[in-house]
Design a protein around this motif. Structure first.
Motif, mmCIF file in Angstrom:
data_model
loop_
_atom_site.group_PDB
_atom_site.id
_atom_site.type_symbol
_atom_site.label_atom_id
_atom_site.label_comp_id
_atom_site.label_asym_id
_atom_site.label_seq_id
_atom_site.Cartn_x
_atom_site.Cartn_y
_atom_site.Cartn_z
ATOM 1 N N TYR A 4 -10.875 -10.401 -11.704
ATOM 2 C CA TYR A 4 -11.829 -11.258 -11.026
ATOM 3 C C TYR A 4 -13.113 -10.481 -10.788
ATOM 4 O O TYR A 4 -13.119 -9.255 -10.750
ATOM 5 N N LEU A 5 -14.185 -11.199 -10.624
ATOM 6 C CA LEU A 5 -15.464 -10.571 -10.323
ATOM 7 C C LEU A 5 -15.449 -10.103 -8.876
ATOM 8 O O LEU A 5 -14.986 -10.807 -7.991
ATOM 9 N N ASP A 6 -15.966 -8.919 -8.647
ATOM 10 C CA ASP A 6 -15.973 -8.323 -7.311
ATOM 11 C C ASP A 6 -17.181 -8.828 -6.518
ATOM 12 O O ASP A 6 -18.321 -8.507 -6.863
ATOM 13 N N PRO A 7 -16.971 -9.642 -5.468
ATOM 14 C CA PRO A 7 -18.111 -10.178 -4.715
ATOM 15 C C PRO A 7 -18.862 -9.113 -3.915
ATOM 16 O O PRO A 7 -19.920 -9.397 -3.369
ATOM 17 N N LYS A 8 -18.339 -7.890 -3.856
ATOM 18 C CA LYS A 8 -19.070 -6.813 -3.173
ATOM 19 C C LYS A 8 -20.164 -6.242 -4.062
ATOM 20 O O LYS A 8 -21.040 -5.538 -3.577
ATOM 21 N N ASN A 9 -20.126 -6.546 -5.355
ATOM 22 C CA ASN A 9 -21.169 -6.144 -6.275
ATOM 23 C C ASN A 9 -22.402 -6.999 -5.992
ATOM 24 O O ASN A 9 -22.305 -8.223 -5.886
ATOM 25 N N ASP A 10 -23.575 -6.391 -5.872
ATOM 26 C CA ASP A 10 -24.798 -7.098 -5.494
ATOM 27 C C ASP A 10 -25.127 -8.239 -6.450
ATOM 28 O O ASP A 10 -25.468 -9.342 -6.021
ATOM 29 N N PHE A 11 -25.017 -8.006 -7.741
ATOM 30 C CA PHE A 11 -25.322 -9.037 -8.733
ATOM 31 C C PHE A 11 -24.386 -10.229 -8.581
ATOM 32 O O PHE A 11 -24.828 -11.381 -8.577
ATOM 33 N N ILE A 12 -23.102 -9.968 -8.423
ATOM 34 C CA ILE A 12 -22.108 -11.035 -8.286
ATOM 35 C C ILE A 12 -22.327 -11.783 -6.976
ATOM 36 O O ILE A 12 -22.270 -13.016 -6.930
ATOM 37 N N PHE A 13 -22.595 -11.062 -5.891
ATOM 38 C CA PHE A 13 -22.856 -11.682 -4.589
ATOM 39 C C PHE A 13 -24.022 -12.666 -4.689
ATOM 40 O O PHE A 13 -23.940 -13.796 -4.218
ATOM 41 N N LYS A 14 -25.115 -12.224 -5.314
ATOM 42 C CA LYS A 14 -26.295 -13.083 -5.447
ATOM 43 C C LYS A 14 -26.002 -14.287 -6.326
ATOM 44 O O LYS A 14 -26.503 -15.383 -6.068
ATOM 45 N N ARG A 15 -25.196 -14.106 -7.367
ATOM 46 C CA ARG A 15 -24.862 -15.234 -8.249
ATOM 47 C C ARG A 15 -24.003 -16.265 -7.511
ATOM 48 O O ARG A 15 -24.217 -17.465 -7.647
ATOM 49 N N ILE A 16 -23.036 -15.807 -6.750
ATOM 50 C CA ILE A 16 -22.143 -16.718 -6.028
ATOM 51 C C ILE A 16 -22.906 -17.459 -4.936
ATOM 52 O O ILE A 16 -22.917 -18.687 -4.882
ATOM 53 N N PHE A 17 -23.534 -16.719 -4.040
ATOM 54 C CA PHE A 17 -24.161 -17.321 -2.876
ATOM 55 C C PHE A 17 -25.548 -17.892 -3.163
ATOM 56 O O PHE A 17 -26.034 -18.736 -2.416
ATOM 57 N N GLY A 18 -26.191 -17.461 -4.236
ATOM 58 C CA GLY A 18 -27.479 -18.026 -4.611
ATOM 59 C C GLY A 18 -27.341 -19.424 -5.179
ATOM 60 O O GLY A 18 -28.203 -20.280 -4.979
ATOM 61 N N LYS A 19 -26.259 -19.660 -5.891
ATOM 62 C CA LYS A 19 -26.032 -20.976 -6.488
ATOM 63 C C LYS A 19 -25.315 -21.931 -5.546
ATOM 64 O O LYS A 19 -25.289 -23.133 -5.791
ATOM 65 N N HIS A 20 -24.706 -21.394 -4.499
ATOM 66 C CA HIS A 20 -23.934 -22.215 -3.568
ATOM 67 C C HIS A 20 -24.319 -21.874 -2.127
ATOM 68 O O HIS A 20 -23.592 -21.175 -1.423
#
Length: 44
Positions: A4-20
């Protein structure tokens, strides 16, 4: 075991929470000890 993608990674965090933004608001309200009625309702 699935990867799974690690939500602690800055890029992944921004992708998850930026779109939602609804997920971001829920996440922030869960972490911050705000008084009832003073919860975060929107983000910019």
């Amino acid at each position: 075991m699935p990867h799974y993608l690690d939500p602690k990674n800055d890029f992944i965090f921004k992708r998850i929470f930026g779109k939602h933004p609804d997920l971001l608001i829920s996440f922030l309200n869960a972490l911050m000890p705000l008084e009832p009625g003073k919860e975060i309702e929107s983000v910019e």
